[in-house]
Write an enzyme that holds these catalytic residues in place. Structure first.
Site, short mmCIF file in Angstrom:
data_model
loop_
_atom_site.label_atom_id
_atom_site.label_comp_id
_atom_site.label_asym_id
_atom_site.label_seq_id
_atom_site.Cartn_x
_atom_site.Cartn_y
_atom_site.Cartn_z
CD GLU A 91 -7.81 0.33 0.44
OE1 GLU A 91 -6.68 0.82 0.68
OE2 GLU A 91 -8.10 -0.85 0.65
CE LYS A 274 -2.84 -0.51 1.96
NZ LYS A 274 -4.25 -0.50 1.57
CG ASP A 290 3.69 12.91 12.38
OD1 ASP A 290 3.61 12.16 11.39
OD2 ASP A 290 4.74 13.50 12.71
CG HIS A 416 -11.78 -4.57 -2.11
ND1 HIS A 416 -10.46 -4.27 -2.23
CD2 HIS A 416 -12.05 -4.53 -0.79
CE1 HIS A 416 -9.95 -4.07 -1.03
NE2 HIS A 416 -10.89 -4.22 -0.15
C1 MEV Z 1 -6.20 -3.84 1.46
O1 MEV Z 1 -6.13 -2.42 1.51
C2 MEV Z 1 -5.84 -4.43 2.82
C3 MEV Z 1 -5.74 -5.97 2.86
O2 MEV Z 1 -4.84 -6.41 1.86
C4 MEV Z 1 -5.27 -6.34 4.22
C5 MEV Z 1 -4.93 -7.80 4.38
O3 MEV Z 1 -4.56 -8.47 3.41
O4 MEV Z 1 -4.97 -8.25 5.56
C6 MEV Z 1 -7.08 -6.59 2.54
#
Ligand code: MEV
Length: 462
Positions: A91, A274, A290, A416
């Site tokens: 990413e 995430k 792992d 981004h």
């Molecule tokens: C994107 O890979 C991760 C985010 O969505 C995390 C978040 O929303 O806290 C930017």
């Protein structure tokens, strides 16, 4: 002949590498090799990774190798030591974001981090136990014998690890009838411990059958390694968040609001976590660990009170005008620095060396570079795997901080898109300097599409 090394900071071994990202890849490699004292062979491994023969030996039906970019999370100061953190990730924005999060943390003296002892759980499922309460008493009465039977690794025992205790859990009401579950608690030192736990579980199962009169079912580790946790904390002055558009005071309050949202709402918590795993997994991958095991354990831990929640919390402390943003991450972190791919994968070995964790087991050694502030939590496990778990926790917290700061202010799309534009340019066929040029045009036009990138490439004769 080696070119003279380009020092990017006044303090030679600070992880604060100003302008590192503006350097070309070869310069970055040179700076890193000097910083981490990598040999020429180790430096070459950064690019080469494993050969086809090794891939074939590692898994069934191998047909090739799958490469990912390896980046460096810069600016980390953890328990007063400087770290450059290797991260394998696809990413685009992850490494830039985590380095920014670590830089913000630096304004508050960096991260303090700790870990429990490296205790894993081996589970033995017992079925057809006639009197579960009586069986529990019998298991506890025989615990010394059971633990002796679970001691299957003399080398682990020599290092001060091995079985430490046991516990019995009752599952009275499952679709397959009542069950007893025995947990053997095993200190795995610097190993991740799956093999040690699985071997011990299989070794004690026949004895448990004899003691309880039951039938052993599954004998396997639990990935909810809640006895093996790591945590990281930061306290950052609100002034570190001051920007042209947003006063730092507002930003830290908005970060605290975002944290409350992720605590209260599982839909948000999943995205929040995430983002934490963007960093956590990248370090686990780079060090041959792992990451599925850590993910599984952390998600189960995040739901431990019955609702899936955020793994971090952010609060504003202090009086108006001198606010501090306090952040904390705690989660199960079963990681190893010996065994498996951590040692057999050459790039993982180099990654551990960059972290100063390649020197073997439990020597307390650490090439994390001394910084201005010491003070590790007394409880902490000081072996190499404990240190890695603390670094990973700090990375998760930094990654989350960077995401929340962006989300609470301009939003993430601006940053981004700039990085995404580079990927679009590459997809369109741009190479070398053309990547930056095409990406820049796509961003300035607000039109980040492959077709446009192709047009631009054609117009430059590429
Ligand atoms: C994107 O890979 C991760 C985010 O969505 C995390 C978040 O929303 O806290 C930017």
């Amino acid at each position: 002949m080696r070119r003279p090394v380009i020092i990017l900071n006044k303090e030679r071994h600070s992880s604060r590498l100003e302008g590192f990202y503006r350097r070309g890849l070869n310069d970055r490699v040179e700076i890193l090799a000097d910083w981490a004292e990598l040999s020429a062979a180790e430096t070459a491994l950064l690019a080469e990774s494993i050969g086809a023969e090794q891939a074939d030996a590692m898994i069934e039906n191998a047909v090739g190798r799958f490469a990912l970019p390896l980046g460096i999370g810069a600016n980390f100061l953890i328990n007063g030591r400087n770290y450059l953190v290797p991260m394998a990730v696809e990413e685009p924005s992850v490494v830039a974001a985590v380095s920014f999060g670590a830089l913000l943390a630096r304004a508050g003296g960096g991260f303090s981090a700790g870990s429990t002892q490296p205790v894993m759980i081996a589970q033995i499922q017992l079925l057809d136990v006639r009197d579960p309460s009586k069986a529990e008493k019998e298991i506890l009465a025989a615990s010394e014998q059971i633990l002796a039977c679970a001691e299957t690794s003399p080398s682990l025992t020599r290092l001060g690890g091995g079985p430490q205790g046991l516990e019995v859990r009752h599952l009275p009401d499952t679709p397959a009838g009542p069950m007893l579950v025995v947990h053997i608690l095993i200190d795995c030192r610097d190993a991740m411990g799956a093999n040690a736990a699985n071997t011990a579980a299989e070794a004690v199962a026949p004895l448990l059958e004899r003691v309880t009169g039951g039938r052993a079912g599954l004998r396997i580790l639990s990935n909810l390694s809640d006895r093996r946790r790591a945590w990281a904390e930061v306290k950052i002055p609100a002034s570190a968040f001051d920007g042209d558009e947003y006063p730092g005071r507002d930003v830290v309050h908005q970060i605290a609001e975002a944290s409350a949202f992720a605590y209260a709402d599982p839909y948000r918590a999943a995205t929040h976590n995430k983002g934490i795993f963007n960093g956590v997994d990248a370090v686990l991958l780079a060090t041959g660990n792992d990451w599925r095991a850590v993910e599984a354990g952390a998600h189960a831990w995040a739901a431990r009170d019955g609702q899936y929640r955020a793994l971090t919390s952010w609060r504003v402390q202090g009086a108006a005008g001198s606010e501090l943003l306090h952040g904390r991450l705690e989660m199960p972190l079963a990681v190893g620095t010996v065994g498996g791919a951590t040692r057999s994968h050459p790039s993982a070995r180099v990654a551990l060396k960059i972290l100063g964790l390649d020197s073997g087991v439990n020597d307390g050694g650490d090439r994390g570079r001394p910084g201005s502030r010491g003070g590790e939590v007394a409880l902490s496990y000081k072996g190499a795997a404990g240190k890695l778990s603390k670094i990973v926790a700090a990375v998760g917290l930094a990654q989350n901080l960077a995401a929340l700061r962006a989300l609470a202010t301009t939003g993430i799309q601006k940053g981004h898109m700039r990085l995404h534009a580079r990927q679009v340019a590459v997809s369109a066929g741009a190479q070398g300097k053309a990547v930056g040029v095409i990406a820049g045009t796509l961003v300035s036009e607000g039109n980040i599409r492959v077709e446009r990138a192709r047009e631009l490439l054609r117009s430059t004769g590429n």
